[in-house]
Design an enzyme around this catalytic site. Structure first.
Site, PDB file in Angstrom:
ATOM      1  N   ASN A 245       0.834  -1.203   0.000  1.00 37.79           N
ATOM      2  CA  ASN A 245       0.000   0.000   0.000  1.00 37.79           C
ATOM      3  C   ASN A 245       0.865   1.248   0.000  1.00 37.79           C
ATOM      4  O   ASN A 245       2.076   1.176   0.199  1.00 37.79           O
ATOM      5  CB  ASN A 245      -0.938  -0.023   1.199  1.00 37.79           C
ATOM      6  CG  ASN A 245      -0.159  -0.292   2.465  1.00 37.79           C
ATOM      7  OD1 ASN A 245       0.752   0.459   2.787  1.00 37.79           O
ATOM      8  ND2 ASN A 245      -0.481  -1.361   3.162  1.00 37.79           N
TER       9      ASN A 245
ATOM     10  N   LYS B 276       8.276 -17.693 -10.010  1.00 37.29           N
ATOM     11  CA  LYS B 276       7.596 -16.569 -10.662  1.00 37.29           C
ATOM     12  C   LYS B 276       6.430 -17.094 -11.502  1.00 37.29           C
ATOM     13  O   LYS B 276       6.593 -18.070 -12.255  1.00 37.29           O
ATOM     14  CB  LYS B 276       8.597 -15.831 -11.550  1.00 37.29           C
ATOM     15  CG  LYS B 276       8.000 -14.617 -12.210  1.00 37.29           C
ATOM     16  CD  LYS B 276       8.965 -13.955 -13.159  1.00 37.29           C
ATOM     17  CE  LYS B 276       8.250 -12.854 -13.921  1.00 37.29           C
ATOM     18  NZ  LYS B 276       9.002 -12.400 -15.074  1.00 37.29           N
TER      19      LYS B 276
ATOM     20  N   ASP C  82      -5.259  -8.570  12.770  1.00 36.31           N
ATOM     21  CA  ASP C  82      -5.281  -7.134  13.070  1.00 36.31           C
ATOM     22  C   ASP C  82      -4.414  -6.939  14.320  1.00 36.31           C
ATOM     23  O   ASP C  82      -4.835  -7.261  15.442  1.00 36.31           O
ATOM     24  CB  ASP C  82      -6.730  -6.669  13.302  1.00 36.31           C
ATOM     25  CG  ASP C  82      -6.810  -5.156  13.407  1.00 36.31           C
ATOM     26  OD1 ASP C  82      -5.910  -4.533  14.014  1.00 36.31           O
ATOM     27  OD2 ASP C  82      -7.779  -4.579  12.866  1.00 36.31           O
TER      28      ASP C  82
ATOM     29  N   LYS D  42     -13.197   2.632  15.286  1.00 33.00           N
ATOM     30  CA  LYS D  42     -11.933   1.875  15.411  1.00 33.00           C
ATOM     31  C   LYS D  42     -11.423   1.908  16.855  1.00 33.00           C
ATOM     32  O   LYS D  42     -10.873   0.932  17.346  1.00 33.00           O
ATOM     33  CB  LYS D  42     -10.863   2.427  14.462  1.00 33.00           C
ATOM     34  CG  LYS D  42     -11.043   1.891  13.057  1.00 33.00           C
ATOM     35  CD  LYS D  42     -10.064   2.404  12.053  1.00 33.00           C
ATOM     36  CE  LYS D  42     -10.572   1.973  10.677  1.00 33.00           C
ATOM     37  NZ  LYS D  42      -9.906   2.546   9.564  1.00 33.00           N
TER      38      LYS D  42
ATOM     39  N   LYS E 168     -11.068  -1.712  18.325  1.00 31.27           N
ATOM     40  CA  LYS E 168      -9.699  -2.221  18.463  1.00 31.27           C
ATOM     41  C   LYS E 168      -9.133  -2.039  19.874  1.00 31.27           C
ATOM     42  O   LYS E 168      -8.011  -2.424  20.144  1.00 31.27           O
ATOM     43  CB  LYS E 168      -8.788  -1.542  17.442  1.00 31.27           C
ATOM     44  CG  LYS E 168      -9.269  -1.722  16.000  1.00 31.27           C
ATOM     45  CD  LYS E 168      -8.168  -1.483  15.009  1.00 31.27           C
ATOM     46  CE  LYS E 168      -8.679  -1.570  13.585  1.00 31.27           C
ATOM     47  NZ  LYS E 168      -7.618  -1.809  12.617  1.00 31.27           N
TER      48      LYS E 168
HETATM   49  N1  CTP Z   1      -3.767  -2.316  11.704  1.00 29.25           N
HETATM   50  C1  CTP Z   1      -3.181  -3.421  12.292  1.00 29.25           C
HETATM   51  N2  CTP Z   1      -3.250  -4.631  11.681  1.00 29.25           N
HETATM   52  C2  CTP Z   1      -3.887  -4.782  10.508  1.00 29.25           C
HETATM   53  C3  CTP Z   1      -4.497  -3.651   9.903  1.00 29.25           C
HETATM   54  C4  CTP Z   1      -4.413  -2.439  10.513  1.00 29.25           C
HETATM   55  O1  CTP Z   1      -2.592  -3.284  13.356  1.00 29.25           O
HETATM   56  N3  CTP Z   1      -3.939  -5.985   9.951  1.00 29.25           N
HETATM   57  C5  CTP Z   1      -3.700  -1.033  12.402  1.00 29.25           C
HETATM   58  C6  CTP Z   1      -2.979   0.075  11.655  1.00 29.25           C
HETATM   59  O2  CTP Z   1      -1.609   0.102  11.977  1.00 29.25           O
HETATM   60  C7  CTP Z   1      -3.689   1.318  12.152  1.00 29.25           C
HETATM   61  C8  CTP Z   1      -5.105   0.834  12.447  1.00 29.25           C
HETATM   62  O3  CTP Z   1      -5.006  -0.570  12.562  1.00 29.25           O
HETATM   63  O4  CTP Z   1      -3.144   1.770  13.375  1.00 29.25           O
HETATM   64  C9  CTP Z   1      -6.154   1.197  11.427  1.00 29.25           C
HETATM   65  O5  CTP Z   1      -5.898   0.615  10.194  1.00 29.25           O
HETATM   66  P1  CTP Z   1      -6.927   0.745   8.987  1.00 29.25           P
HETATM   67  O6  CTP Z   1      -6.344   0.042   7.816  1.00 29.25           O
HETATM   68  O7  CTP Z   1      -7.331   2.180   8.811  1.00 29.25           O
HETATM   69  O8  CTP Z   1      -8.185  -0.006   9.568  1.00 29.25           O
HETATM   70  P2  CTP Z   1      -8.824  -1.377   9.262  1.00 29.25           P
HETATM   71  O9  CTP Z   1      -9.077  -2.023  10.567  1.00 29.25           O
HETATM   72  O10 CTP Z   1      -8.022  -2.153   8.307  1.00 29.25           O
HETATM   73  O11 CTP Z   1     -10.236  -0.972   8.683  1.00 29.25           O
HETATM   74  P3  CTP Z   1     -10.649  -0.545   7.209  1.00 29.25           P
HETATM   75  O12 CTP Z   1      -9.576  -1.011   6.283  1.00 29.25           O
HETATM   76  O13 CTP Z   1     -11.927  -1.225   7.028  1.00 29.25           O
HETATM   77  O14 CTP Z   1     -10.788   0.935   7.289  1.00 29.25           O
END
Ligand code: CTP
Length: 420
Positions: A212, A299, A316, A353, A357
């Site tokens: 990303n 590959k 997560d 979140k 979380k």
């Molecule tokens: N994060 C994490 N582990 C993951 C994805 C995200 O620890 N597998 C953490 C990121 O480091 C950030 C927070 O979660 O601090 C929010 O990440 P984000 O990508 O915005 O949220 P998602 O939970 O993935 O929700 P969405 O993609 O649906 O917005």
């Protein structure tokens, strides 16, 4: 405030007689470029290597060399210089000057300034590797550290004397960050701060991956700022540039995938395998939410490719920490939320979140403000106060604002009255 100039901090640069004196010229410039007002004091032997005129021309200040030079308005030169200094940086510091500093000698203007100043003293040794490792030099350095001097460890490499080993003057960057830390508020002194930064990569085959848009700049700024404020910092980072700009005192752990990042965070933040737990964990990394079910060992060839990749959800990490975090005393967990909608949608997503979380704080920002930029604007969202909007500013200033909030919360938790 936009357009305002930051205050110029006052650095006295002490230069002693080593071949590394020529590097002190560049160090003076390094400090000046970053807003310092620099005044130089040289030993007699240093003036044999570099002319005082070089420093005078660069700093636009007179160079102190001898006791017998009058200070401003008739004051005593070394006392005036000692009082003026906010930090006294001695670079390069020779074995001889270190020995004399350790025994409290005031034989030169430089040594007398060191004795007289109340400012923090930072010394950057430079010498032959055998002179450096000599028990007497090491004892002298330990003595100085015991008195609160900050010693910037020399680098290793080819030395002017022909030997290869430790003894090269540390980099400008290292001397600068240690000086800024010595001048910093020390409000995170000794706190263990773990920060994740940058993207993760989920390998499809040996040449392709899912990732990303994340430069890691925000995490880097947070690591720098936490270090400046006295913290014991660990940065766990995905593939990104700029990590080498951190102080050598910052522990860095390089990972690639979300699974590796999760493992590293558990060790360094959550106290797995007997490691100490973090007081503050900041998940600034853009962790990939999904990975391919299996990485192909070879590959994938165009001819044999069916254009679908089966994905599986990654752990997560923030949420896992949040679950466990609920059972910990005093530790703080900070997450990020990056969204593409309106500010209202961003704030509502950040609040969700926060709850989902188990974080204490979510730093909400918009993709359009953050990606590929050195600036950002954020909203700091927490459960008990209205969102705090930090208007567009450098990521460095955003890091300061975030850590101000972190410090305020840590103080609140430990029951200490807020200073302001
Ligand atoms: N994060 C994490 N582990 C993951 C994805 C995200 O620890 N597998 C953490 C990121 O480091 C950030 C927070 O979660 O601090 C929010 O990440 P984000 O990508 O915005 O949220 P998602 O939970 O993935 O929700 P969405 O993609 O649906 O917005």
């Amino acid at each position: 405030m936009a357009g305002s100039k930051p205050r110029r901090f006052r650095i006295v640069l002490g230069v002693t007689g080593s071949i590394a004196c020529y590097k002190a010229v560049d160090l003076a410039r390094y400090f000046i470029k970053r807003g310092a007002n620099v005044r130089v004091v040289m030993t007699e032997s240093a003036t044999r290597f570099v002319s005082p005129l070089t420093f005078q021309s660069l700093t636009h200040n007179p160079v102190a060399q001898s006791f017998w030079t009058e200070g401003d308005s008739g004051s005593i030169g070394h006392i005036e210089l000692a009082d003026w200094a906010e930090a006294f940086v001695i670079a390069p510091a020779t074995a001889d000057s270190i020995a004399k500093l350790a025994m409290g000698s005031a034989e030169s203007s430089l040594l007398a300034t060191a004795l007289a100043t109340k400012a923090p003293i930072i010394i950057a040794p430079a010498m032959n590797s055998n002179m450096l490792s000599h028990p007497q030099t090491q004892e002298n350095l330990t003595t100085l550290q015991g008195r609160g001097y900050e010693v910037v460890e020399p680098d290793s490499g080819l030395l002017a004397c022909g030997w290869t080993g430790s003894g090269r003057l540390a980099s400008n960057r290292e001397i600068y960050v240690k000086t800024m830390r010595a001048l910093g508020p020390a409000d995170l002194l000794g706190k263990r701060v773990v920060i994740s930064a940058g993207p993760t990569r989920e390998m499809i085959d040996p040449v392709r991956y899912i990732s990303n848009r994340s430069s890691g700049k925000m995490g880097l700024a947070l690591a720098n700022e936490a270090y400046r404020r006295g913290a014991v910092v660990t940065l766990i980072h995905g593939p990104m540039a700029g990590v080498a700009s951190l102080s050598k005192d910052v522990t860095t752990v390089s990972v690639t995938s979300a699974a590796e990042m999760g493992e590293a965070i558990k060790t360094h933040a959550a106290g797995a395998q007997g490691a100490p737990r973090a007081d503050v964990t900041i998940m600034a990394a853009a962790v990939a939410d999904y990975r391919p079910v299996a990485e192909r060992p070879q590959k994938i060839k165009k001819a044999s490719f069916t254009p679908t990749i089966d994905l599986i959800e990654n752990e997560d990490i923030l949420k896992s920490l949040g679950m466990e975090h609920a059972r910990r005393d005093g530790a703080l967990l900070v997450g990020f939320a990056v969204e593409t909608g309106t500010v209202e949608e961003l704030l509502s997503e950040a609040r969700s979140k926060l709850a989902r979380k188990g974080a204490d704080m979510i730093i909400a920002n918009r993709a359009e403000d953050a990606f590929d930029k050195t600036t950002n604007q954020v909203w700091i969202v927490s459960g008990d106060t209205p969102p705090l909007h930090i208007e567009t500013t450098s990521k460095k200033s955003i890091a300061t604002a975030i850590l101000d909030q972190v410090v305020a919360r840590l103080r609140k938790r430990s029951g200490v009255e807020l200073a302001h």
